[in-house]
Design an enzyme around this catalytic site. Structure first.
Site, PDB file in Angstrom:
ATOM      1  N   ASP A 305      33.814  37.356  32.951  1.00 12.88           N
ATOM      2  CA  ASP A 305      33.106  38.309  33.789  1.00 12.88           C
ATOM      3  C   ASP A 305      34.019  39.520  34.083  1.00 12.88           C
ATOM      4  O   ASP A 305      34.872  39.433  34.938  1.00 12.88           O
ATOM      5  CB  ASP A 305      32.616  37.672  35.086  1.00 12.88           C
ATOM      6  CG  ASP A 305      33.645  36.772  35.759  1.00 12.88           C
ATOM      7  OD1 ASP A 305      34.611  36.312  35.107  1.00 12.88           O
ATOM      8  OD2 ASP A 305      33.471  36.505  36.961  1.00 12.88           O
ATOM      9  N   GLU A 489      47.442  37.170  36.607  1.00  9.58           N
ATOM     10  CA  GLU A 489      46.186  36.612  36.098  1.00  9.58           C
ATOM     11  C   GLU A 489      45.935  36.945  34.632  1.00  9.58           C
ATOM     12  O   GLU A 489      45.422  36.123  33.877  1.00  9.58           O
ATOM     13  CB  GLU A 489      45.047  37.152  36.959  1.00  9.58           C
ATOM     14  CG  GLU A 489      43.668  36.707  36.542  1.00  9.58           C
ATOM     15  CD  GLU A 489      42.578  37.453  37.285  1.00  9.58           C
ATOM     16  OE1 GLU A 489      41.447  36.951  37.304  1.00  9.58           O
ATOM     17  OE2 GLU A 489      42.866  38.537  37.843  1.00  9.58           O
TER      18      GLU A 489
END
Length: 542
Positions: A305, A489
């Protein structure tokens, strides 16, 4: 769960025979904040009181929803009323997570080992007024704004826990996911009420497989009921589905073959991205807002996403049509799930069930290798069911059939050649070749996709390419750690090494799956346990 009657030779009967409790939540799910606190929730998010909309979704009101809304209605009639002041007085709002600073001179391996306690949480009970859902055992969160456990993230985190010898923590996390399958009938995106309407890529079978490397067949037998529940959730709606139709997460292609897509039970803006989703829908006036919201939510279930994989127009997020796409990675994961249920059934002494789930896996493998293979280009692709054709772009998802051993030798060789030519960069494996500003596109590389590539390529003997990808990514991680003292991340792998960008929020530190994959790659590519990620050892290593 009640014992399932013997699976028949019919595949559909095989996947539907688990009892109804396997497909439906075991109890009524708690409502998310956008339902409990409306219209206060919408007003706060619309006022942008917090720079990250997830902050308010994670806030805890100091009274139940009815009393809160009554208080708010009264407060608005009082002189000097202020929405920010009301929220500050009536909610406990999560603050920014303090940055973890490693001791001076600490190696990358030691830093990761030291992070596991920092990222571990225990929430056997949770405030009933908030969105956090309790879990019976401790768990590891990704870090930063991600203050809860996430489904597919956790498998890659577990790789690192296993590398550190923390097998009890691996077992605890598998137990938590099994508990959620018993409690809700599926594994939510994360342990928040606003994540209950969707799941994430189905990695539970891989978690069980990982634990079985330590515990043997006992792990397969222990989690067999939950493995069947997971399968029933993903296949719900298949019964009687005609060719060319779709229902929830199941798609029956025109030729009758059964595959899967991503879905979400709700068709409203995401709780944690409310005004962002409203804005996205407004940019696509030709589409029904509910369909845009559903596709955004399905994109969130995919874990990617967002990405050009899901967009009709790579420049326009409002063109997202995730629910019209049959993804190659999802179906490869479900192949693994079916193989794992077959193996677990055999370990439990149910040979008939083992044979039937094996048949399901074989049918899915055939469908993937025909419908999701582009023979002209020589790589795996997604399929657009609205257009009745494949989507030609090469993405890192093309490596899932290698990782999960769906591919033939010829398909693996062709995919490896394409990846080498188009996705390999100096810093590791690109996610896609397209630059859209979305975080699951170029120039970003993500830790889980590096592991899928390295492990998958090695399974087919493509060891040189596997090592190039793995060592280049380790160099990227090491370079950021050397300069900033942290793991992040996502990373830029196309161009100068650094933390990745794009998407809906700023780059997050932590970071669970980067820690786990880095540990696993070091074990795989740099044995025995030693430092081998200097620029000399890794940056140029092929």
């Amino acid at each position: 769960m009640p014992a399932c009657s013997r699976l028949t030779g019919l595949m559909l009967a095989a996947l539907l025979c688990t009892d109804s409790a396997a497909a439906e939540p075991a109890r009524q799910a708690p409502q998310p904040p956008d339902q409990q606190w409306q219209p206060l929730f919408q007003q706060v998010q619309g006022a942008h009181l917090f720079k990250d909309q997830k902050t308010f979704a994670d806030a805890i009101p100091r009274q139940d929803a009815r009393a809160l809304l009554d208080h708010w209605q009264q407060a608005q009639t009082q002189p000097g009323y202020s929405l920010p002041a009301f929220v500050a007085a009536q909610f406990t709002v999560p603050g920014d997570t303090a940055a973890y600073v490693p001791p001076a001179g600490e190696s990358l391996r030691a830093h990761i080992d030291g992070l596991w306690p920092v990222l571990t949480r225990t929430t056997r009970t949770a405030d009933p007024h908030g969105s956090l859902l309790p879990l019976p055992k401790p768990y590891v969160v990704p870090g930063g704004r991600f203050r809860e456990v996430y489904y597919w993230d956790s498998y890659f985190t577990m790789l690192g826990l296993a590398s550190s010898g923390r097998w009890q923590q691996v077992r605890d996390m598998v137990d938590n996911f099994a508990w959620q399958l018993d409690q809700y009938g599926h594994i939510p995106n994360g342990n928040r009420s606003y994540y209950l309407s969707r799941s994430q890529p189905p990695f539970f079978s891989l978690m069980v497989e990982l634990l079985a490397t330590h515990e043997g067949d006992d792990a397969y037998r222990r989690y067999l009921p939950q493995l069947r529940t997971e399968h029933a959730f993903w296949m719900r709606g298949a019964d009687g589905l005609p060719p060319g139709a779709a229902s929830e997460r199941v798609v029956r292609l025109a030729d009758g073959q059964l595959l899967n897509r991503y879905w979400d039970a709700r068709a409203v803006p995401r709780t944690e991205s409310w005004t962002d989703d409203l804005a996205t829908a407004a940019q696509a006036p030709q589409r029904a807002p509910s369909q845009v919201y559903r596709d955004l939510r399905a994109g969130a279930e995919s874990g990617w996403d967002f990405s050009s994989r899901w967009l009709a127009d790579p420049a326009a997020l409002g063109s997202i049509h995730t629910t019209a796409i049959v993804p190659v990675d999802l179906n490869s994961l479900l192949f693994h799930l079916e193989k794992t249920v077959a193996r677990a059934s055999k370990a439990a002494g149910d040979g008939a069930a083992a044979r039937d789930y094996e048949q399901l896996a074989q049918a899915r493998q055939k469908a993937i290798n025909t419908l999701l293979w582009d023979a002209t280009q020589g790589w795996y692709v997604d399929r657009d069911i609205e257009r009745g054709q494949t989507r030609p772009a090469l993405t890192a998802a093309a490596l899932f059939p290698l990782w999960l051993q769906v591919a033939t030798r010829s398909q693996a060789r062709q995919t490896a050649a394409a990846v080498d030519a188009q996705l390999l960069r100096q810093g590791g494996l690109l996610t896609t070749t397209v630059r859209t500003g979305q975080q699951w596109d170029a120039p970003n590389g993500w830790a889980p996709l590096q592991w899928v590539a390295v492990d998958g390529l090695q399974r087919y003997g493509e060891n040189t390419l596997a090592r190039r990808i793995g060592t280049r990514f380790l160099h990227t991680v090491q370079a950021v750690y050397d300069s900033e003292g942290k793991l992040v991340e996502k990373y830029v792998v196309d161009g100068s090494a650094g933390g990745g960008g794009g998407g809906e929020y700023v780059l997050q530190d932590g970071f669970g799956w980067s820690n786990g994959v880095t540990s696993a790659l070091l074990d795989r590519l740099c044995p025995p346990r030693r430092t081998c990620v200097s620029a000399q050892d890794v940056g140029t290593a092929d």
